[in-house]
Design a protein around this motif. Sequence first.
Motif, PDB file in Angstrom:
ATOM      1  N   ASP A   4       0.852  -1.186   0.000  1.00 21.29           N
ATOM      2  CA  ASP A   4       0.000   0.000   0.000  1.00 21.29           C
ATOM      3  C   ASP A   4       0.888   1.236   0.000  1.00 21.29           C
ATOM      4  N   ILE A   5       0.468   2.278  -0.723  1.00 15.30           N
ATOM      5  CA  ILE A   5       1.229   3.518  -0.826  1.00 15.30           C
ATOM      6  C   ILE A   5       0.325   4.683  -0.440  1.00 15.30           C
ATOM      7  N   GLU A   6       0.789   5.473   0.512  1.00 12.21           N
ATOM      8  CA  GLU A   6       0.115   6.722   0.855  1.00 12.21           C
ATOM      9  C   GLU A   6       0.975   7.858   0.308  1.00 12.21           C
ATOM     10  N   TYR A   7       0.373   8.683  -0.549  1.00  8.88           N
ATOM     11  CA  TYR A   7       1.078   9.826  -1.116  1.00  8.88           C
ATOM     12  C   TYR A   7       0.882  11.026  -0.193  1.00  8.88           C
ATOM     13  N   LEU A   8       1.977  11.593   0.278  1.00  5.30           N
ATOM     14  CA  LEU A   8       1.939  12.740   1.173  1.00  5.30           C
ATOM     15  C   LEU A   8       1.729  14.021   0.364  1.00  5.30           C
ATOM     16  N   PRO A   9       1.303  15.103   1.005  1.00  2.00           N
ATOM     17  CA  PRO A   9       0.982  16.328   0.265  1.00  2.00           C
ATOM     18  C   PRO A   9       2.114  16.873  -0.603  1.00  2.00           C
ATOM     19  N   ILE A  49      16.933  12.970   1.355  1.00  2.00           N
ATOM     20  CA  ILE A  49      15.930  13.418   0.391  1.00  2.00           C
ATOM     21  C   ILE A  49      14.602  12.716   0.674  1.00  2.00           C
ATOM     22  N   PRO A  50      13.519  13.464   0.913  1.00  2.00           N
ATOM     23  CA  PRO A  50      12.210  12.843   1.122  1.00  2.00           C
ATOM     24  C   PRO A  50      11.646  12.300  -0.191  1.00  2.00           C
ATOM     25  N   THR A  51      10.860  11.228  -0.090  1.00  2.00           N
ATOM     26  CA  THR A  51      10.219  10.662  -1.284  1.00  2.00           C
ATOM     27  C   THR A  51       8.736  10.999  -1.370  1.00  2.00           C
ATOM     28  N   GLY A  52       8.158  11.507  -0.285  1.00  2.00           N
ATOM     29  CA  GLY A  52       6.753  11.871  -0.300  1.00  2.00           C
ATOM     30  C   GLY A  52       5.791  10.705  -0.210  1.00  2.00           C
ATOM     31  N   VAL A  53       6.291   9.534   0.193  1.00  2.00           N
ATOM     32  CA  VAL A  53       5.416   8.362   0.292  1.00  2.00           C
ATOM     33  C   VAL A  53       5.646   7.608   1.598  1.00  2.00           C
ATOM     34  N   ILE A  54       4.574   6.966   2.048  1.00  2.00           N
ATOM     35  CA  ILE A  54       4.621   5.992   3.133  1.00  2.00           C
ATOM     36  C   ILE A  54       4.274   4.656   2.484  1.00  2.00           C
ATOM     37  N   LEU A  55       5.080   3.643   2.747  1.00  2.00           N
ATOM     38  CA  LEU A  55       4.881   2.319   2.153  1.00  2.00           C
ATOM     39  C   LEU A  55       4.521   1.316   3.245  1.00  2.00           C
ATOM     40  N   ALA A  56       3.570   0.443   2.959  1.00  2.00           N
ATOM     41  CA  ALA A  56       3.153  -0.569   3.937  1.00  2.00           C
ATOM     42  C   ALA A  56       2.996  -1.917   3.247  1.00  2.00           C
ATOM     43  N   LEU A  57       3.863  -2.850   3.616  1.00  2.00           N
ATOM     44  CA  LEU A  57       3.740  -4.228   3.123  1.00  2.00           C
ATOM     45  C   LEU A  57       2.701  -4.966   3.954  1.00  2.00           C
ATOM     46  N   VAL A  94      13.578  -0.563   4.680  1.00  2.00           N
ATOM     47  CA  VAL A  94      12.287  -0.132   5.212  1.00  2.00           C
ATOM     48  C   VAL A  94      11.707  -1.371   5.881  1.00  2.00           C
ATOM     49  N   ASP A  95      11.745  -1.372   7.205  1.00  2.00           N
ATOM     50  CA  ASP A  95      11.256  -2.527   7.957  1.00  2.00           C
ATOM     51  C   ASP A  95       9.765  -2.747   7.740  1.00  2.00           C
ATOM     52  N   PHE A  96       9.350  -3.986   7.915  1.00  4.04           N
ATOM     53  CA  PHE A  96       7.969  -4.404   7.684  1.00  4.04           C
ATOM     54  C   PHE A  96       6.966  -3.526   8.425  1.00  4.04           C
ATOM     55  N   GLY A  97       7.274  -3.149   9.659  1.00  4.23           N
ATOM     56  CA  GLY A  97       6.332  -2.380  10.465  1.00  4.23           C
ATOM     57  C   GLY A  97       6.528  -0.870  10.413  1.00  4.23           C
ATOM     58  N   TYR A  98       7.494  -0.366   9.619  1.00  2.00           N
ATOM     59  CA  TYR A  98       7.728   1.087   9.556  1.00  2.00           C
ATOM     60  C   TYR A  98       6.594   1.767   8.805  1.00  2.00           C
ATOM     61  N   ARG A  99       6.101   2.883   9.358  1.00  2.79           N
ATOM     62  CA  ARG A  99       4.991   3.597   8.725  1.00  2.79           C
ATOM     63  C   ARG A  99       5.255   5.091   8.595  1.00  2.79           C
ATOM     64  N   GLY A 100       6.525   5.479   8.547  1.00  5.50           N
ATOM     65  CA  GLY A 100       6.872   6.877   8.322  1.00  5.50           C
ATOM     66  C   GLY A 100       7.223   7.113   6.863  1.00  5.50           C
ATOM     67  N   GLU A 101       7.485   8.374   6.537  1.00  6.32           N
ATOM     68  CA  GLU A 101       7.881   8.706   5.162  1.00  6.32           C
ATOM     69  C   GLU A 101       9.220   8.035   4.834  1.00  6.32           C
ATOM     70  N   VAL A 102       9.310   7.477   3.650  1.00  5.64           N
ATOM     71  CA  VAL A 102      10.570   6.904   3.175  1.00  5.64           C
ATOM     72  C   VAL A 102      11.460   8.059   2.710  1.00  5.64           C
ATOM     73  N   LYS A 103      12.695   8.065   3.221  1.00  2.00           N
ATOM     74  CA  LYS A 103      13.676   9.074   2.825  1.00  2.00           C
ATOM     75  C   LYS A 103      14.945   8.360   2.381  1.00  2.00           C
ATOM     76  N   VAL A 104      15.684   8.999   1.493  1.00  2.00           N
ATOM     77  CA  VAL A 104      16.866   8.391   0.894  1.00  2.00           C
ATOM     78  C   VAL A 104      18.067   9.309   1.114  1.00  2.00           C
ATOM     79  N   THR A 105      19.151   8.768   1.650  1.00  2.00           N
ATOM     80  CA  THR A 105      20.368   9.558   1.845  1.00  2.00           C
ATOM     81  C   THR A 105      21.253   9.403   0.605  1.00  2.00           C
TER      82      THR A 105
END
Length: 158
Positions: A4-9, A49-57, A94-105
Motif C-alpha cells: 500500500d502507498i500513501e502519497y503525502l501532500p 531526500i524525502p520521497t513523499g510516500v509511506i509504504l506498507a507491506l 524499510v522494515d515491515f512495520g515502519y509507517r513513516g515517510e521513506v527518505k533516501v540519503t
Amino acid sequence: MRLDIEYLPHYDLNNWGEIAYKHPDDSGFDLRAATDKPVLLAPGEYALIPTGVILALHKETVFEESCHAEIQIRPRSGLAAKAGISIVNTPGTVDFGYRGEVKVTLINLGKTPFTVTPGDRIAQGVVTPVFRVNICRSALIDKATNRHAGGFGSTGTR
C-alpha cells in the motif's frame, strides 16, 4: 504480497504519476525526490531526500511464521553510472512495520556537482524476504570451517 502507498501532500501525484514497476520483469519500482526546491550535492556531499510516500507491506499466508519481508532502497544504476550518485547506506531498509515517510540519503561520489530536481527518480525499492532466526548465546563457536576467520581480501583478487 501487497504494497500500500500513501502519497503525502508534497508528492506531486498529478505531474509524477503513481509509483509502479516500469517493465513487467523489473525487480524494483522507482522512488522520486519529493522536495520543494532543487538540492545541490557537491562532490563528496550527501543529503537526506524525502520521497513523499509511506509504504506498507502486508503479509499474506504464503509466508511461514519465521519469514516476513522488507523493502530495500537501492541506487538507480543510471544515476550511479552517469553521475556517481549513490545511497550512503545501500541498501537501505524499510522494515515491515515502519509507517513513516521513506527518505533516501543520496551521496555524490562523482567529480562534479549534481542537482536533485523535484520529481527526479532517485532510488528504487525492491521487496525481499527476511527470515527471522533464533538468536542463541554460545560459549564456543566451532571455527573449523574451510574459511576459518579469513576475510577482508583473504581470497585474493584473481
